[in-house]
Design an enzyme around this catalytic site. Structure first.
Site, PDB file in Angstrom:
ATOM      1  N   HIS A 239       0.840  -1.209   0.000  1.00 15.87           N
ATOM      2  CA  HIS A 239       0.000   0.000   0.000  1.00 15.87           C
ATOM      3  C   HIS A 239       0.877   1.262   0.000  1.00 15.87           C
ATOM      4  CE1 HIS A 239      -3.058  -2.638   2.361  1.00 15.87           C
ATOM      5  NE2 HIS A 239      -3.531  -2.517   1.137  1.00 15.87           N
TER       6      HIS A 239
ATOM      7  N   LYS B  10     -17.179  -6.662   5.081  1.00 12.10           N
ATOM      8  CA  LYS B  10     -15.944  -7.032   5.770  1.00 12.10           C
ATOM      9  C   LYS B  10     -16.014  -6.611   7.234  1.00 12.10           C
ATOM     10  CE  LYS B  10     -12.376  -6.996   2.156  1.00 12.10           C
ATOM     11  NZ  LYS B  10     -11.156  -6.318   1.710  1.00 12.10           N
TER      12      LYS B  10
ATOM     13  N   ARG C 160      -2.303  -6.055  -8.427  1.00 13.24           N
ATOM     14  CA  ARG C 160      -1.234  -7.020  -8.153  1.00 13.24           C
ATOM     15  C   ARG C 160      -1.123  -8.063  -9.249  1.00 13.24           C
ATOM     16  NH1 ARG C 160      -3.375  -7.516  -2.187  1.00 13.24           N
ATOM     17  NH2 ARG C 160      -5.166  -6.909  -3.420  1.00 13.24           N
TER      18      ARG C 160
HETATM   19  P1  ADP Z   1      -5.857  -6.087   0.798  1.00 10.54           P
HETATM   20  O1  ADP Z   1      -6.676  -6.384   2.005  1.00 10.54           O
HETATM   21  O2  ADP Z   1      -6.027  -7.085  -0.329  1.00 10.54           O
HETATM   22  O3  ADP Z   1      -4.406  -5.791   1.077  1.00 10.54           O
HETATM   23  P2  ADP Z   1      -7.110  -3.434   0.494  1.00 10.54           P
HETATM   24  O4  ADP Z   1      -8.588  -3.415   0.370  1.00 10.54           O
HETATM   25  O5  ADP Z   1      -6.559  -2.881   1.764  1.00 10.54           O
HETATM   26  O6  ADP Z   1      -6.511  -4.848   0.138  1.00 10.54           O
HETATM   27  O7  ADP Z   1      -6.431  -2.722  -0.759  1.00 10.54           O
HETATM   28  C1  ADP Z   1      -6.657  -1.429  -1.190  1.00 10.54           C
HETATM   29  C2  ADP Z   1      -6.059  -1.236  -2.570  1.00 10.54           C
HETATM   30  O8  ADP Z   1      -4.660  -1.508  -2.531  1.00 10.54           O
HETATM   31  C3  ADP Z   1      -6.604  -2.121  -3.679  1.00 10.54           C
HETATM   32  O9  ADP Z   1      -6.647  -1.347  -4.860  1.00 10.54           O
HETATM   33  C4  ADP Z   1      -5.568  -3.224  -3.798  1.00 10.54           C
HETATM   34  O10 ADP Z   1      -5.554  -3.776  -5.089  1.00 10.54           O
HETATM   35  C5  ADP Z   1      -4.298  -2.436  -3.515  1.00 10.54           C
HETATM   36  N1  ADP Z   1      -3.206  -3.254  -2.991  1.00 10.54           N
HETATM   37  C6  ADP Z   1      -3.203  -4.030  -1.899  1.00 10.54           C
HETATM   38  N2  ADP Z   1      -2.005  -4.634  -1.723  1.00 10.54           N
HETATM   39  C7  ADP Z   1      -1.218  -4.216  -2.764  1.00 10.54           C
HETATM   40  C8  ADP Z   1       0.128  -4.514  -3.178  1.00 10.54           C
HETATM   41  N3  ADP Z   1       0.889  -5.360  -2.494  1.00 10.54           N
HETATM   42  N4  ADP Z   1       0.583  -3.910  -4.301  1.00 10.54           N
HETATM   43  C9  ADP Z   1      -0.217  -3.081  -5.001  1.00 10.54           C
HETATM   44  N5  ADP Z   1      -1.484  -2.779  -4.675  1.00 10.54           N
HETATM   45  C10 ADP Z   1      -1.989  -3.336  -3.576  1.00 10.54           C
END
Ligand code: ADP
Length: 162
Positions: free
Chosen positions: A17, A41, A90
């Site tokens: 993130h 969620k 991803r």
């Molecule tokens: P998660 O619980 O899967 O980590 P979130 O709902 O918190 O996901 O993710 C928010 C956004 O960040 C989404 O657009 C998700 O695709 C993106 N995201 C999450 N992890 C990564 C990563 N490792 N690299 C790039 N983008 C990410």
């Protein structure tokens, strides 16, 4: 001023993130990282307000703000006068769902567009769930989570095990 919103659960924020936030902060004048609370969620590791605190601890970038919203991101964007949503991609598996969401969001708010940032190669495997699972097995978390929040995550998982 070009404002972008980066919505997600951030339970908790990972280095994946953070990578997206920094790149978005370079591309836009202002980025609002928004912890979205949705009905599906429930029961995360951290409460939404705690996730905001963890995000604030982890990011010290001038043009990045952190907020929390209980509702639709399309509505939130309208309130903030933002026309761009930032999403991280991803793998191909993210793509289908994210494109569907992008279409729904632009139906709800025609002024809104979604911009995708490809995940940095280093973080393609990383999600909050993976980080939590690793933490449960006492793995080294410094590759997954911002160092500022390592102790908070360990402490919470320990408390939950009692
Ligand atoms: P998660 O619980 O899967 O980590 P979130 O709902 O918190 O996901 O993710 C928010 C956004 O960040 C989404 O657009 C998700 O695709 C993106 N995201 C999450 N992890 C990564 C990563 N490792 N690299 C790039 N983008 C990410």
């Amino acid at each position: 001023m070009k404002t972008a919103i980066y919505p997600g659960s951030f339970d908790p924020v990972t280095l994946g993130h953070i990578n997206i936030i920094k790149r978005a902060a370079n591309a836009f004048d202002k980025v609002i990282v928004c912890v979205m609370v949705n009905s599906e969620k429930n029961g995360g590791l951290f409460e939404p307000e705690e996730r905001v605190e963890l995000l604030r601890k982890s990011i010290q970038v001038e043009n990045v703000e952190v907020d929390v919203y209980r509702g639709l991101v399309a509505e939130y964007a309208k309130q903030k006068g933002a026309r761009v949503l930032v999403k991280g991609l991803r793998a191909v598996s993210d793509y289908e769902q994210e494109v569907q969401m992008a279409m729904i969001n632009s139906k709800l708010n025609p002024d809104l567009d979604t911009v995708f940032f490809p995940s940095s190669e280093k973080y393609t495997y990383l999600s909050s769930s993976v980080a939590k699972e690793m933490a449960r097995y006492n793995a080294d978390l410094s590759e997954f989570l911002p160092r500022e929040i390592l102790e908070d995550v360990k402490k919470r998982l320990k408390a939950n095990c009692k």
